[in-house]
Design an enzyme around this catalytic site. Sequence first.
Site, PDB file in Angstrom:
ATOM      1  CG  HIS A   1      19.545 -16.777   1.140  1.00  0.00           C
ATOM      2  ND1 HIS A   1      18.982 -16.500  -0.082  1.00  0.00           N
ATOM      3  CD2 HIS A   1      18.531 -16.644   2.043  1.00  0.00           C
ATOM      4  CE1 HIS A   1      17.695 -16.225   0.062  1.00  0.00           C
ATOM      5  NE2 HIS A   1      17.393 -16.290   1.344  1.00  0.00           N
TER       6      HIS A   1
ATOM      7  CB  SER B   1      14.650  -9.566  -1.571  1.00  0.00           C
ATOM      8  OG  SER B   1      13.404 -10.216  -1.429  1.00  0.00           O
ATOM      9  CB  SER B   2      13.689 -14.934  -2.585  1.00  0.00           C
ATOM     10  OG  SER B   2      14.742 -15.453  -1.813  1.00  0.00           O
ATOM     11  NE  ARG B   3       7.565 -12.154  -0.795  1.00  0.00           N
ATOM     12  CZ  ARG B   3       7.684 -12.645   0.441  1.00  0.00           C
ATOM     13  NH1 ARG B   3       8.656 -12.244   1.227  1.00  0.00           N
ATOM     14  NH2 ARG B   3       6.812 -13.536   0.887  1.00  0.00           N
TER      15      ARG B   3
ATOM     16  CG  MET C   1      11.230 -19.023   3.563  1.00  0.00           C
ATOM     17  SD  MET C   1       9.534 -18.462   3.548  1.00  0.00           S
ATOM     18  CE  MET C   1       9.681 -16.924   2.682  1.00  0.00           C
TER      19      MET C   1
ATOM     20  CG  ASN D   1      14.841 -17.567  -5.661  1.00  0.00           C
ATOM     21  OD1 ASN D   1      14.569 -16.391  -5.735  1.00  0.00           O
ATOM     22  ND2 ASN D   1      15.372 -18.211  -6.659  1.00  0.00           N
TER      23      ASN D   1
HETATM   24  P1  AMP Z   1      14.416 -15.863   3.429  1.00  0.00           P
HETATM   25  O1  AMP Z   1      14.846 -16.995   2.547  1.00  0.00           O
HETATM   26  O2  AMP Z   1      13.987 -14.652   2.679  1.00  0.00           O
HETATM   27  O3  AMP Z   1      13.452 -16.304   4.504  1.00  0.00           O
HETATM   28  O4  AMP Z   1      15.716 -15.398   4.212  1.00  0.00           O
HETATM   29  C1  AMP Z   1      16.496 -16.291   4.942  1.00  0.00           C
HETATM   30  C2  AMP Z   1      17.514 -15.510   5.737  1.00  0.00           C
HETATM   31  O5  AMP Z   1      18.330 -14.761   4.856  1.00  0.00           O
HETATM   32  C3  AMP Z   1      16.868 -14.505   6.703  1.00  0.00           C
HETATM   33  O6  AMP Z   1      17.592 -14.515   7.924  1.00  0.00           O
HETATM   34  C4  AMP Z   1      17.036 -13.193   5.968  1.00  0.00           C
HETATM   35  O7  AMP Z   1      17.096 -12.071   6.835  1.00  0.00           O
HETATM   36  C5  AMP Z   1      18.371 -13.414   5.284  1.00  0.00           C
HETATM   37  N1  AMP Z   1      18.521 -12.510   4.125  1.00  0.00           N
HETATM   38  C6  AMP Z   1      17.627 -12.313   3.130  1.00  0.00           C
HETATM   39  N2  AMP Z   1      18.073 -11.369   2.276  1.00  0.00           N
HETATM   40  C7  AMP Z   1      19.272 -10.952   2.755  1.00  0.00           C
HETATM   41  C8  AMP Z   1      20.231  -9.987   2.330  1.00  0.00           C
HETATM   42  N3  AMP Z   1      20.057  -9.252   1.240  1.00  0.00           N
HETATM   43  N4  AMP Z   1      21.357  -9.833   3.076  1.00  0.00           N
HETATM   44  C9  AMP Z   1      21.553 -10.583   4.195  1.00  0.00           C
HETATM   45  N5  AMP Z   1      20.691 -11.507   4.652  1.00  0.00           N
HETATM   46  C10 AMP Z   1      19.560 -11.694   3.943  1.00  0.00           C
END
Ligand code: AMP
Length: 281
Positions: free
Chosen positions: A37, A187-189, A30, A32
């Site tokens: 990522h 985390s993006s959050r 998503m 950020n």
């Molecule tokens: P998101 O953009 O939050 O939807 O995450 C996209 C992908 O990145 C998903 O498969 C998440 O599980 C992975 N992801 C997010 N944070 C991490 C992290 N700290 N370490 C590894 N993978 C991550």
Amino acid sequence: MIFVQTKKEMDESIKLLKKNSDKISLVPTMGNLHEGHLSLIELAKKYSSKVIVSIFVNPLQFGENEDFHKYPRTLEKDMKKLIDKKCDLLFFPKSEQEIFPETHIIKKINSGKLGNILCGEKRPGHFDGVLTVVHQLFSLIKPNIAVFGAKDYQQQILIRDMSKKFFPKIKIIVGPIIRDKNGLALSSRNTYLTKKEKEIAPFLFKSLKQGIKYYKENNDVNFTKKEVKNMLINKGIEVDYLEIRDNHLNNLDNTNKRNKKIFLGSIRLGNTKLIDNIEFF
Ligand code: AMP
């Protein structure tokens, strides 16, 4: 890096990529983007010759009072990071219709029982939304490999199950959780956290580790959960859930003591929900 914004452009690019018989990986995000990522892109490169990243803030996976509108959208910065990582193609749909066209019948995926426990219990419909968008992306891109992070543990299990059913040829790879030096899972959050919240957030990881120690000292699941919950509450942290499960998120039974287990936790700091987990034996 090829920059694609429509379904039509995506179809054409995929045809071209597949003509060279390249193996294609997809890393759905998503945006950020952070090191978590980017680690998935590195992993994707080990398994394939071309890496596609998608950035789409999927409205279907947000509840009514959640952060869809304020979710950080940082396309320019993300593009720079992707170019540095030598990503081959970025799919950044210019509108929702490119993923969910009104003229097509969208397969809505029901995440079932497993989608309604843990994070799903607190976020009704969330995993249906996740699975529906991943199903759409898989149908559109038809990658050979798709890469997800272990940070969203429940999500990756549900995606594996969905993919086995509808896309048995796609290989699902899961990368480890990437953390800050202080242990906080990226985390993006995390960008929502105040200075004070940032200081206490790493305590989630610390207390999960402590919980595993308790559990291995022959304490039972309920005692362990209670101790960890108290540790978090004492730091002023609101706990959504803490669970110890087997690696497919079933309750533990006493016959499988040596199998892989997972300690998962979800907390709230102000309005921000943070999740983390640790796998152990
Ligand atoms: P998101 O953009 O939050 O939807 O995450 C996209 C992908 O990145 C998903 O498969 C998440 O599980 C992975 N992801 C997010 N944070 C991490 C992290 N700290 N370490 C590894 N993978 C991550």
